[in-house]
Design an enzyme around this catalytic site. Structure first.
Site, PDB file in Angstrom:
ATOM      1  CB  VAL A  46      -1.028   0.087   1.255  1.00  0.00           C
ATOM      2  CG1 VAL A  46      -1.717   1.167   1.230  1.00  0.00           C
ATOM      3  CG2 VAL A  46      -2.035  -1.076   1.138  1.00  0.00           C
ATOM      4  CB  CYS A  47       3.828   2.267   1.892  1.00  0.00           C
ATOM      5  SG  CYS A  47       2.916   2.249   3.719  1.00  0.00           S
ATOM      6  CB  THR A  48       5.126   0.188  -2.752  1.00  0.00           C
ATOM      7  OG1 THR A  48       6.286  -0.428  -1.912  1.00  0.00           O
ATOM      8  CG2 THR A  48       5.830   0.288  -4.189  1.00  0.00           C
ATOM      9  CG  MET A  51       5.547   6.503  -0.603  1.00  0.00           C
ATOM     10  SD  MET A  51       5.486   8.341   0.027  1.00  0.00           S
ATOM     11  CE  MET A  51       3.639   8.285   0.535  1.00  0.00           C
TER      12      MET A  51
END
Length: 152
Positions: A46-48, A51
Site C-alpha cells: 500500500v505504501c509503495t 508513494m
C-alpha cells in the site's frame, strides 16, 4: 498532542536519505506550501503504491507551488533504497525516534505512523488534514489537491 487545522504546525528537522542530510519544515515552506504525507513504512504494497502515485502526480503539486514530503519511521538507508528502487524524487524523511509522528498526533498503536496528510501554508499553519481510518486506506490525489487549492 496533535496538529490541528488553523494552528501552527509543529516544526521539525529530520534526516532524509542519509543521517547527515536533514530537512526542516521551516526551510521547506520558505518557497511555499508543503504537504506532509505520513505513511506506515517503506516497501509495503500500500505504501509503495501511494508513494509511487504521488511521484507520478508530483507535477500537479509543483504546478501549484507545493512541496511534497513523505514521513515514516524507517531509517534513512531504507528511504534511500526505497526511493532509488521506486524512482521517488521527493524527500522521504526518517522519523526514526517517532517524535514528529507523535507531535502531529498520528502514531498508530503499533508504533508506526497512521496514513495521513497535512497541508501546511508558507506561514507554517495547518490548513487541511486527513487521517485515514486504516493503514490500508490512502487518500486520493485529487482530494489532496482539492484541499491544497482551498488552502491557497
Amino acid at each position: 498532542m496533535s496538529a490541528e487545522v488553523g494552528e501552527k504546525a509543529p516544526n521539525f528537522e529530520l534526516p532524509s536519505d542519509d543521517w547527515d542530510r536533514r530537512v526542516s519544515l521551516e526551510e521547506a515552506r520558505q518557497d511555499g506550501p508543503v504537504v506532509l504525507f505520513f505513511y506506515p513504512g517503506d516497501w509495503s504494497s500500500v505504501c509503495t503504491d501511494q508513494m509511487s502515485r504521488l511521484q507520478d502526480e508530483i507535477g500537479r503539486f509543483e504546478d501549484l507551488g507545493v512541496k511534497v514530503m513523505g514521513v515514516s519511521v524507517d531509517s534513512p538507508w531504507s528511504h534511500k533504497a526505497f526511493a532509488d528502487t521506486r524512482e521517488i524524487h521527493f524527500p522521504l524523511l526518517s522519523d526514526f525516534g517517532r517524535e514528529v509522528t507523535e507531535a502531529y498526533g498520528v502514531q498508530h498503536e503499533a508504533g508506526f505512523p497512521k496514513r495521513a496528510y497535512f497541508v501546511i501554508d508558507k506561514e507554517g499553519v495547518v490548513r487541511a488534514k486527513k487521517v485515514e481510518n486504516s493503514p490500508r486506506d490512502q487518500p486520493e490525489v485529487d482530494d489532496v489537491l482539492d484541499d491544497v487549492e482551498k488552502a491557497l
